[in-house]
Scaffold this motif. Structure first.
Motif, PDB file in Angstrom:
ATOM      1  N   GLY A   1      24.471  30.486   0.242  1.00 41.34           N
ATOM      2  CA  GLY A   1      24.004  29.669  -0.765  1.00 41.34           C
ATOM      3  C   GLY A   1      23.059  29.138  -1.218  1.00 41.34           C
ATOM      4  O   GLY A   1      22.667  28.336  -1.459  1.00 41.34           O
TER       5      GLY A   1
ATOM      6  N   LYS B   1      30.929  34.230   2.774  1.00 40.32           N
ATOM      7  CA  LYS B   1      30.515  33.644   2.269  1.00 40.32           C
ATOM      8  C   LYS B   1      30.960  32.070   1.884  1.00 40.32           C
ATOM      9  O   LYS B   1      30.090  31.702   1.897  1.00 40.32           O
ATOM     10  N   GLY B   2      32.115  32.519   1.820  1.00 39.70           N
ATOM     11  CA  GLY B   2      32.352  31.222   1.084  1.00 39.70           C
ATOM     12  C   GLY B   2      32.815  30.398   1.941  1.00 39.70           C
ATOM     13  O   GLY B   2      32.433  28.889   1.768  1.00 39.70           O
TER      14      GLY B   2
ATOM     15  N   GLN C   1      39.397  30.112  -1.139  1.00 39.59           N
ATOM     16  CA  GLN C   1      38.921  30.869  -2.014  1.00 39.59           C
ATOM     17  C   GLN C   1      40.239  32.573  -2.483  1.00 39.59           C
ATOM     18  O   GLN C   1      40.907  32.627  -2.048  1.00 39.59           O
TER      19      GLN C   1
ATOM     20  N   THR D   1      28.908  24.962  -3.809  1.00 43.49           N
ATOM     21  CA  THR D   1      29.563  24.173  -3.164  1.00 43.49           C
ATOM     22  C   THR D   1      28.972  24.166  -1.672  1.00 43.49           C
ATOM     23  O   THR D   1      29.008  22.838  -1.161  1.00 43.49           O
ATOM     24  N   LYS D   2      27.925  24.657  -2.012  1.00 41.46           N
ATOM     25  CA  LYS D   2      26.820  24.030  -0.330  1.00 41.46           C
ATOM     26  C   LYS D   2      26.308  22.809  -1.364  1.00 41.46           C
ATOM     27  O   LYS D   2      26.758  22.009   0.047  1.00 41.46           O
TER      28      LYS D   2
ATOM     29  N   LEU E   1      23.087  34.866  -1.101  1.00 44.12           N
ATOM     30  CA  LEU E   1      24.217  34.227  -0.958  1.00 44.12           C
ATOM     31  C   LEU E   1      25.255  33.338   0.259  1.00 44.12           C
ATOM     32  O   LEU E   1      25.690  33.136   0.325  1.00 44.12           O
TER      33      LEU E   1
ATOM     34  N   HIS F   1      28.553  30.073  -4.926  1.00 46.74           N
ATOM     35  CA  HIS F   1      28.090  29.278  -3.577  1.00 46.74           C
ATOM     36  C   HIS F   1      27.124  28.210  -3.343  1.00 46.74           C
ATOM     37  O   HIS F   1      27.379  27.554  -2.745  1.00 46.74           O
TER      38      HIS F   1
ATOM     39  N   ILE G   1      32.161  31.909  -8.932  1.00 46.98           N
ATOM     40  CA  ILE G   1      30.710  32.515  -8.475  1.00 46.98           C
ATOM     41  C   ILE G   1      29.679  33.184  -9.197  1.00 46.98           C
ATOM     42  O   ILE G   1      29.044  32.593  -8.546  1.00 46.98           O
TER      43      ILE G   1
END
Length: 300
Positions: free
Chosen positions: A12, A273-274, A282, A245-246, A9, A242, A234
């Protein structure tokens, strides 16, 4: 186990690792990210008048942790297995121990290999959020957040947390929300509505949410005229938050959309990671009042 967490992750990749465990004759899974360690059963101190699913308390390196009997949670009748294990987990800013009959192996899979449950067992109280087919068997992914909310309602999302914000008019603001848990979709709908955000389009996974956003772009509309913010969990079948979002941030017509990740997996160790996939913010479940204030910040 900890070494792989730094890879999965991270950018992503839409992958995860699950710990497969058994209760009775059935196979279940829990995200490795939730698992702190797996230990042998240790003596439990019963708690008077506790929830029937709670076996009691154990002491682990100075911490006192509740032990949840997964056989009782799942309605499995039978003797305790000699291979029984304790899965020590952490999510929603709480630590808990799950007593299972056996822990078998770890699988690395893609979220798109996880099917959403059929309508027969995907109701608001089913506790099953995904199905993984492996050869002749199936692994069921459980909604551990909902399991804990049933045991301890205070760990859930509460509408009264947003009442202190007072009367608000936000009905002209459109939010897209990706959340796989039927229970949490209902709770989010209630709390966002109480905060004035009545126009929320809910999707069960990141894939459906992305398809909706891309369809708005394909229609020729400026995305900011149709949607003001994306809210995502998530852990979701088909596409995780993730990766969603990517994909949003790598699309030139969607990249300006603010994305807030609202998940039980938001910890100091995992927040990066976010950040790597470009999320504006987040928030850890169940901090709903903080979430509302962050939404206000990005779309008002």
């Amino acid at each position: 186990m900890n070494e792989s967490k730094g890879i999965l992750l991270e950018s992503g990749t839409n992958e995860l690792e699950i710990v497969e465990f058994e209760v009775g004759n059935n196979k279940f899974g829990i995200n490795v990210i939730k698992v702190k360690e797996i230990i042998q059963p240790t003596p439990v101190i019963p708690i008077p008048h506790s929830h029937p699913h709670v076996k009691g308390l154990i002491q682990l390196r100075g911490e006192v942790l509740p032990v949840v009997d997964m056989a009782k949670v799942l309605g499995v009748i039978g003797d305790e297995s000699p291979q029984s294990k304790y899965i020590v987990a952490e999510f929603n800013k709480q630590k808990v121990v799950f007593h299972v009959h056996n822990v078998t192996q770890i699988h690395r899979i893609s979220w798109n290999q996880i099917e959403k449950p059929s309508d027969m067992y995907s109701g608001i109280n089913s506790g099953i959020i995904g199905v993984i087919k492996r050869n002749e068997s199936m692994i069921l992914l459980l909604d551990f957040e909902s399991i804990m909310v049933e045991i301890n309602p205070e760990s859930g999302i509460h509408v009264d947390q947003v009442k202190k914000l007072g009367p608000r008019e936000r009905s002209n603001k459109q939010i897209v929300a990706a959340e796989d848990s039927p229970l949490l979709r209902k709770l989010l709908s209630d709390t966002l509505g109480a905060a004035g955000y009545e126009s929320v389009e809910f999707f069960e996974n990141g894939s459906d949410a992305l398809q909706y956003l891309e369809s708005l772009v394909d229609s020729g509309k400026a995305i900011e005229d149709s949607v003001q913010l994306v809210l995502t969990d998530i852990e979701m079948p088909l596409m995780d938050g993730h990766h969603l979002t990517k994909r949003i941030k790598s699309n030139s017509k969607l990249e300006k959309l603010p994305v807030i990740i609202f998940s039980s997996l938001i910890t100091n160790d995992l927040k990066h990671k976010g950040e790597m996939v470009g999320a504006e913010d987040q928030i850890s479940k169940p901090e709903i009042a903080e979430l509302i204030l962050k939404i206000d910040k990005y779309i008002l």
